[in-house]
Design a protein around this motif. Structure first.
Motif, PDB file in Angstrom:
ATOM      1  N   LEU A  71     -11.912 -21.814 -19.287  1.00 19.38           N
ATOM      2  CA  LEU A  71     -12.940 -21.458 -20.261  1.00 19.38           C
ATOM      3  C   LEU A  71     -14.108 -22.428 -20.252  1.00 19.38           C
ATOM      4  N   GLY A  72     -14.025 -23.500 -19.477  1.00 22.79           N
ATOM      5  CA  GLY A  72     -15.131 -24.441 -19.388  1.00 22.79           C
ATOM      6  C   GLY A  72     -15.302 -25.337 -20.599  1.00 22.79           C
ATOM      7  N   VAL A  73     -14.223 -25.551 -21.371  1.00 24.72           N
ATOM      8  CA  VAL A  73     -14.326 -26.399 -22.564  1.00 24.72           C
ATOM      9  C   VAL A  73     -14.041 -27.853 -22.215  1.00 24.72           C
ATOM     10  N   ALA A  74     -14.578 -28.764 -23.043  1.00 20.18           N
ATOM     11  CA  ALA A  74     -14.365 -30.191 -22.815  1.00 20.18           C
ATOM     12  C   ALA A  74     -12.997 -30.636 -23.296  1.00 20.18           C
ATOM     13  N   ASN A  75     -12.563 -30.086 -24.443  1.00 30.35           N
ATOM     14  CA  ASN A  75     -11.306 -30.511 -25.048  1.00 30.35           C
ATOM     15  C   ASN A  75     -10.448 -29.310 -25.431  1.00 30.35           C
ATOM     16  N   ILE A  76      -9.149 -29.537 -25.477  1.00 32.24           N
ATOM     17  CA  ILE A  76      -8.194 -28.486 -25.840  1.00 32.24           C
ATOM     18  C   ILE A  76      -7.366 -28.979 -27.019  1.00 32.24           C
ATOM     19  N   LEU A  77      -7.235 -28.130 -28.040  1.00 29.09           N
ATOM     20  CA  LEU A  77      -6.367 -28.433 -29.174  1.00 29.09           C
ATOM     21  C   LEU A  77      -5.081 -27.652 -28.993  1.00 29.09           C
ATOM     22  N   GLU A  78      -3.951 -28.345 -28.956  1.00 27.07           N
ATOM     23  CA  GLU A  78      -2.677 -27.657 -28.790  1.00 27.07           C
ATOM     24  C   GLU A  78      -1.658 -28.226 -29.768  1.00 27.07           C
ATOM     25  N   GLY A  79      -0.547 -27.546 -29.891  1.00 26.77           N
ATOM     26  CA  GLY A  79       0.466 -28.045 -30.816  1.00 26.77           C
ATOM     27  C   GLY A  79       1.702 -27.185 -30.828  1.00 26.77           C
ATOM     28  N   SER A  80       2.613 -27.509 -31.738  1.00 22.26           N
ATOM     29  CA  SER A  80       3.854 -26.760 -31.880  1.00 22.26           C
ATOM     30  C   SER A  80       4.238 -26.714 -33.350  1.00 22.26           C
ATOM     31  N   VAL A  81       5.046 -25.727 -33.683  1.00 22.79           N
ATOM     32  CA  VAL A  81       5.495 -25.535 -35.062  1.00 22.79           C
ATOM     33  C   VAL A  81       7.008 -25.370 -35.063  1.00 22.79           C
ATOM     34  N   GLN A  82       7.676 -26.130 -35.937  1.00 17.75           N
ATOM     35  CA  GLN A  82       9.122 -26.008 -36.100  1.00 17.75           C
ATOM     36  C   GLN A  82       9.408 -25.693 -37.565  1.00 17.75           C
ATOM     37  N   LYS A  83      10.236 -24.686 -37.788  1.00 17.72           N
ATOM     38  CA  LYS A  83      10.575 -24.272 -39.151  1.00 17.72           C
ATOM     39  C   LYS A  83      12.020 -24.644 -39.445  1.00 17.72           C
ATOM     40  N   ALA A  84      12.252 -25.197 -40.622  1.00 16.38           N
ATOM     41  CA  ALA A  84      13.602 -25.530 -41.079  1.00 16.38           C
ATOM     42  C   ALA A  84      13.683 -25.218 -42.569  1.00 16.38           C
ATOM     43  N   GLY A  85      14.417 -24.166 -42.912  1.00 14.33           N
ATOM     44  CA  GLY A  85      14.517 -23.777 -44.311  1.00 14.33           C
ATOM     45  C   GLY A  85      13.167 -23.375 -44.854  1.00 14.33           C
ATOM     46  N   ASP A  86      12.765 -24.036 -45.940  1.00 14.28           N
ATOM     47  CA  ASP A  86      11.467 -23.708 -46.546  1.00 14.28           C
ATOM     48  C   ASP A  86      10.395 -24.727 -46.172  1.00 14.28           C
ATOM     49  N   ALA A  87      10.632 -25.458 -45.080  1.00 11.60           N
ATOM     50  CA  ALA A  87       9.672 -26.477 -44.638  1.00 11.60           C
ATOM     51  C   ALA A  87       9.217 -26.190 -43.213  1.00 11.60           C
ATOM     52  N   VAL A  88       8.030 -26.715 -42.874  1.00 11.54           N
ATOM     53  CA  VAL A  88       7.498 -26.538 -41.529  1.00 11.54           C
ATOM     54  C   VAL A  88       6.965 -27.873 -41.034  1.00 11.54           C
ATOM     55  N   HIS A  89       7.240 -28.160 -39.762  1.00  8.90           N
ATOM     56  CA  HIS A  89       6.828 -29.411 -39.113  1.00  8.90           C
ATOM     57  C   HIS A  89       5.847 -29.043 -38.009  1.00  8.90           C
ATOM     58  N   ILE A  90       4.609 -29.524 -38.111  1.00  7.36           N
ATOM     59  CA  ILE A  90       3.546 -29.125 -37.187  1.00  7.36           C
ATOM     60  C   ILE A  90       3.038 -30.337 -36.419  1.00  7.36           C
ATOM     61  N   ASN A  91       3.086 -30.274 -35.105  1.00  7.19           N
ATOM     62  CA  ASN A  91       2.511 -31.304 -34.230  1.00  7.19           C
ATOM     63  C   ASN A  91       1.200 -30.780 -33.663  1.00  7.19           C
ATOM     64  N   VAL A  92       0.156 -31.587 -33.726  1.00  8.17           N
ATOM     65  CA  VAL A  92      -1.145 -31.185 -33.202  1.00  8.17           C
ATOM     66  C   VAL A  92      -1.698 -32.312 -32.342  1.00  8.17           C
ATOM     67  N   GLN A  93      -2.283 -31.957 -31.203  1.00 12.37           N
ATOM     68  CA  GLN A  93      -2.905 -32.978 -30.367  1.00 12.37           C
ATOM     69  C   GLN A  93      -4.163 -32.449 -29.683  1.00 12.37           C
ATOM     70  N   LEU A  94      -5.100 -33.355 -29.494  1.00 14.16           N
ATOM     71  CA  LEU A  94      -6.367 -33.030 -28.833  1.00 14.16           C
ATOM     72  C   LEU A  94      -6.345 -33.661 -27.451  1.00 14.16           C
ATOM     73  N   ILE A  95      -6.658 -32.869 -26.428  1.00 15.19           N
ATOM     74  CA  ILE A  95      -6.553 -33.321 -25.039  1.00 15.19           C
ATOM     75  C   ILE A  95      -7.884 -33.094 -24.330  1.00 15.19           C
TER      76      ILE A  95
END
Length: 235
Positions: free
Chosen positions: A1-25
């Motif tokens: 896509l010709g972009v300078a940076n990419i934002l990526e991440g992952s989501v983990q769900k446990a019960g009524d909570a969510v754990h989100i990892n985000v990183q800029l590359i």
């Protein structure tokens, strides 16, 4: 896509909570520029989305426009099961254009509108998917002109100015009415207001091709391919 940076991440769900990892590359070097972890309760998934999107924008010093802010905070539906069906359909959409996949896609959108009859995005995408089936002569006993018209009108009633609704209108004109000039006007309106909406560029090119506007059609199909390089239908 010709972009300078990419934002990526992952989501983990446990019960009524969510754990989100985000990183800029940095795209050119694969260098990690920034990373953050967010832990949130899942009382309202849409509030979590808005909260995390806002936090990321603040961290990156990004300025969200009024329209972008509204898009982040607006709930497409109050029904999480309907939203899940809609997201499953969107995920299927990138797998290809074979009819078996499209049947599953249509079924997921039908489930979404069954669960929430006021879900405008699901109606708009159901109308477009049904139009594709009708246009290609698949399951035309189910995906009739009346079915497509009903789904399109539902989207218009619920969200008349939405880009997905306009795309449904344009598809109806193109695939059902065969009004290529009318469809072209609708798709031009979308790309003027939403220049990153790949499908609008694609269908603008397709209706221009139907009218023999070869150079314009090629340029607009190439624009669509630039925005969505995974779209095998454009290659």
């Amino acid at each position: 896509l010709g972009v300078a940076n990419i934002l990526e991440g992952s989501v983990q769900k446990a019960g009524d909570a969510v754990h989100i990892n985000v990183q800029l590359i940095r795209a050119a070097t694969d260098e990690h520029l920034w990373a953050e972890v967010y832990n949130r309760k899942l009382d309202d998934i849409f509030a979590v989305e808005a909260d995390v999107a806002g936090a990321i924008a603040d961290t990156l010093n990004a300025k969200l426009s009024g329209a972008e802010q509204a898009a982040v905070t607006k709930k497409p539906t109050e029904n999480l099961a309907a939203y899940d069906a809609y997201l499953r359909a969107r995920a299927l959409n990138v797998l290809g254009y074979d009819f078996a996949t499209t049947r599953k896609l249509a079924a997921a959108y039908r489930e979404a509108v069954r669960l929430d009859p006021d879900f405008a995005l699901a109606w708009a995408n159901l109308a477009r998917t049904a139009g594709y089936m009708y246009f290609n002569g698949v399951d035309t006993d189910v995906y009739t002109v009346e079915f497509i018209k009903h789904a399109t009108e539902a989207a218009i009633r619920l969200q008349p100015q939405g880009s997905e609704t306009l795309a449904a209108q344009g598809n109806y004109l193109y695939r059902v009415e065969r009004d290529f000039a009318g469809a072209e006007q609708v798709f031009r309106r979308i790309v003027d207001s939403q220049p990153n909406f790949e499908e609008a560029w694609q269908f603008l090119g397709l209706v221009e091709r139907r009218q023999g506007k070869w150079e314009q059609a090629l340029a607009h199909l190439q624009e669509a391919a630039k925005l969505d390089p995974r779209n095998a239908g454009l290659m």
